[in-house]
Design a protein around this motif. Structure first.
Motif, PDB file in Angstrom:
ATOM      1  N   MET A 160       8.482  -1.015   6.731  1.00 12.00           N
ATOM      2  CA  MET A 160       9.474  -2.096   6.813  1.00 12.00           C
ATOM      3  C   MET A 160      10.428  -1.975   5.630  1.00 12.00           C
ATOM      4  O   MET A 160      10.016  -1.906   4.498  1.00 12.00           O
ATOM      5  CB  MET A 160       8.748  -3.446   6.777  1.00 12.00           C
TER       6      MET A 160
ATOM      7  N   ALA B 138      12.214  -6.354  19.039  1.00  9.15           N
ATOM      8  CA  ALA B 138      11.100  -6.394  18.096  1.00  9.15           C
ATOM      9  C   ALA B 138      10.238  -7.618  18.387  1.00  9.15           C
ATOM     10  O   ALA B 138      10.719  -8.619  18.921  1.00  9.15           O
ATOM     11  CB  ALA B 138      11.614  -6.444  16.664  1.00  9.15           C
TER      12      ALA B 138
ATOM     13  N   THR C  20       7.071  -9.504  13.907  1.00 10.06           N
ATOM     14  CA  THR C  20       7.847  -8.555  13.088  1.00 10.06           C
ATOM     15  C   THR C  20       9.037  -9.252  12.443  1.00 10.06           C
ATOM     16  O   THR C  20       9.330  -9.053  11.256  1.00 10.06           O
ATOM     17  CB  THR C  20       8.330  -7.380  13.948  1.00 10.06           C
TER      18      THR C  20
ATOM     19  N   ARG D 175       7.807 -11.319   9.644  1.00  6.53           N
ATOM     20  CA  ARG D 175       7.476 -10.513   8.463  1.00  6.53           C
ATOM     21  C   ARG D 175       8.734 -10.080   7.726  1.00  6.53           C
ATOM     22  O   ARG D 175       8.748  -9.990   6.490  1.00  6.53           O
ATOM     23  CB  ARG D 175       6.652  -9.294   8.880  1.00  6.53           C
ATOM     24  N   HIS D 176       9.815  -9.797   8.461  1.00  3.47           N
ATOM     25  CA  HIS D 176      11.083  -9.447   7.811  1.00  3.47           C
ATOM     26  C   HIS D 176      11.555 -10.580   6.905  1.00  3.47           C
ATOM     27  O   HIS D 176      11.984 -10.345   5.761  1.00  3.47           O
ATOM     28  CB  HIS D 176      12.151  -9.164   8.872  1.00  3.47           C
TER      29      HIS D 176
END
Length: 297
Positions: A1, A28, A32, A35-36
């Protein structure tokens, strides 16, 4: 990432106001995207979004980061385009807030833009009235009248001419006013977009007249006003592009054509930065072209 992927997710969450919307848009997973955002918050030591079970709001730190994130991604996008690394130079979704009347007009013109840029998507969010661009997840908005918010970056597109119109059936029943002051004896249908006052201003060779539009019906939607005028409820003042076909067909009559009615300025606005993503800039350029046609019409 990586940080760039996280920044891209951040600006799209800011624009759409939804992790799930960005997930659908990018392909995505929603974890995800989450988490970004968590990566950015850990990297900058700041909370970017205030989350509840029912809403997602950008924090002050998030608002501070947003223009810088746009700039970083725009620089990257420009570099990739210049080096020929992207087969499609314009791609992605642009959400455009727009008034109902102009949105319907624009819908008939979008085919050329979307045929030219097959990877571009445009979503029109149509309603008459002002809203917060960030909260509504808008990349651009078209606004008519004065722009009050100092945080918005505005590009004036032009001015909209307005016609005073009535249906031929109404005029046959009630008679045709020949001077603006005659409107005092007729029900006027007020379009209450952008303010509470409904004064209609007229000018003819230096003679000025102001008429307080009043009647039993008013609406904050120009489409509702148009339908009311068509059905013979009274006389209305509407954007020229909205009624030109009706006037040409004789369905509506353009009253007082020798009198000048002040035009309404309209703008494309966004929250910044001035260097827009390529997809948003492409839609803005299209709006500029469309406004040129309106001014010539």
């Amino acid at each position: 990432m990586d940080l760039l992927s996280a920044l891209h997710s951040f600006v799209r969450v800011a624009a759409t106001g939804s992790f799930s919307a960005v997930s659908r848009e990018t392909g995505a997973s929603q974890p995800t995207i989450s988490r970004h955002i968590a990566l950015l918050e850990a990297h900058y030591g700041a909370t970017l979004f205030a989350r509840t079970t029912r809403s997602l709001m950008m924090t002050e730190d998030g608002r501070s980061l947003l223009p810088h994130a746009y700039e970083v991604l725009e620089i990257l996008e420009t570099a990739e385009t210049a080096l020929g690394r992207r087969r499609a130079s314009v791609s992605g979704l642009v959400r455009l807030g727009i008034t109902t009347a102009f949105g319907l007009y624009l819908t008939g013109k979008l085919g050329k833009l979307l045929e030219e840029h097959t990877d571009l998507s445009v979503e029109l969010v149509m309603r008459d009235g002002f809203g917060d661009l960030v909260e509504e997840g808008l990349d651009l908005a078209v606004r008519v009248g004065s722009i009050a918010e100092g945080s918005l970056i505005a590009r004036r597109l032009g001015s909209v001419r307005r016609y005073v119109v009535a249906s031929s059936d109404y005029l046959a029943r009630r008679g045709t006013p020949v001077h603006p002051r005659d409107l005092l004896n007729h029900p006027c249908i007020a379009y209450s977009y952008g303010g509470s006052r409904h004064d209609w201003h007229f000018d003819c060779k230096g003679e000025e007249n102001v008429v307080a539009a009043s009647g039993p019906f008013r609406a904050n939607s120009s489409e509702a006003v148009l339908q009311a005028v068509r059905s013979g409820l009274g006389i209305g003042m509407l954007p020229s592009f909205q009624v030109e076909e009706d006037v040409a067909s004789g369905r509506l009559i353009h009253l007082f054509p020798e009198w000048t009615v002040p035009e309404m300025p309209f703008y494309a606005v966004h929250t910044g930065p001035r260097t827009l993503p390529l997809r948003t800039r492409t839609v803005l350029d299209f709006l500029i072209d469309i406004s040129d046609v309106l001014r010539q019409g």
